[in-house]
Design a protein around this motif. Structure first.
Motif, short mmCIF file in Angstrom:
data_model
loop_
_atom_site.label_atom_id
_atom_site.label_comp_id
_atom_site.label_asym_id
_atom_site.label_seq_id
_atom_site.Cartn_x
_atom_site.Cartn_y
_atom_site.Cartn_z
N VAL A 20 -0.30 -0.69 -3.93
CA VAL A 20 0.04 -2.10 -3.81
C VAL A 20 1.17 -2.38 -4.80
CG1 VAL A 20 -0.79 -4.48 -3.97
CG2 VAL A 20 -2.34 -2.66 -3.20
N PHE A 21 2.30 -2.88 -4.28
CA PHE A 21 3.46 -3.19 -5.11
C PHE A 21 3.67 -4.70 -5.18
CE2 PHE A 21 4.23 1.07 -3.62
CZ PHE A 21 4.81 1.71 -4.71
N ARG A 22 4.09 -5.18 -6.34
CA ARG A 22 4.50 -6.57 -6.51
C ARG A 22 6.02 -6.59 -6.44
NH1 ARG A 22 2.14 -9.59 -11.45
NH2 ARG A 22 1.18 -7.61 -11.22
N VAL A 23 6.57 -7.43 -5.56
CA VAL A 23 8.01 -7.55 -5.39
C VAL A 23 8.44 -8.90 -5.97
CG1 VAL A 23 9.91 -7.57 -3.75
CG2 VAL A 23 7.90 -6.14 -3.30
N GLN A 24 9.38 -8.86 -6.90
CA GLN A 24 9.88 -10.08 -7.55
C GLN A 24 11.02 -10.68 -6.73
OE1 GLN A 24 8.27 -11.27 -10.09
NE2 GLN A 24 7.01 -9.46 -10.45
N CYS A 29 10.59 -4.23 -8.10
CA CYS A 29 9.18 -4.08 -7.72
C CYS A 29 8.48 -3.12 -8.68
CB CYS A 29 9.05 -3.60 -6.28
SG CYS A 29 9.69 -1.96 -5.97
N GLU A 30 7.17 -3.26 -8.73
CA GLU A 30 6.35 -2.39 -9.56
C GLU A 30 5.01 -2.17 -8.87
OE1 GLU A 30 4.65 -4.00 -13.22
OE2 GLU A 30 5.16 -6.00 -12.51
N MET A 31 4.47 -0.95 -9.02
CA MET A 31 3.16 -0.67 -8.47
C MET A 31 2.12 -1.32 -9.38
SD MET A 31 1.20 2.86 -7.46
CE MET A 31 0.54 3.19 -9.07
N VAL A 32 1.23 -2.13 -8.80
CA VAL A 32 0.22 -2.82 -9.60
C VAL A 32 -1.19 -2.30 -9.37
CG1 VAL A 32 1.56 -4.92 -9.95
CG2 VAL A 32 0.15 -4.72 -7.93
#
Length: 114
Positions: A20-24, A29-32
């Motif tokens: 699950v990645f968070r996209v700004q 993006c970063e894997m959370v």
């Protein structure tokens, strides 16, 4: 958030999981979270309404999984392989599934799988 389901582990029928990645807004993006799944054939994968910590997944064989991403716990339920759609109430106490010819409404059990 964006999901990426990984392929099968070589020599097995097991999946290495889903990331699950968070996209700004700026595109970074970063894997959370990493959600381990024993199968790779997702029929549906989505966050629960109003709760981005709860991930609802449906596998091809009818297994429903409600995963709590913050602590890695999951609740698993078996439904029918002909499952067409599933949803969960905002308080996550009831689930409803649509099959070919009917609907099922059931309570979410309290047993947790680590």
């Amino acid at each position: 958030f964006v999901f990426r389901s990984e392929g099968l582990v070589e020599g097995t029928e097991a999946s290495s999981g889903t990331q699950v990645f968070r996209v700004q807004l700026d595109g970074s993006c970063e894997m959370v979270h990493h959600v381990a799944q024993p199968h790779s054939c997702f029929r549906m994968l989505r966050f629960c309404d109003r709760d981005c910590d709860a991930l609802l997944s449906v596998l091809a064989d009818g297994l429903l999984t409600l995963s709590r991403l913050s602590d890695g716990t999951s609740k698993c339920f078996f439904d029918d392989g002909s499952l067409q759609s599933v949803d969960i109430s905002p308080d996550q106490n009831l689930m409803v599934s649509a099959l070919q010819n009917c609907f099922r409404v059931f309570k979410v059990r309290e047993e947790v799988v680590q």
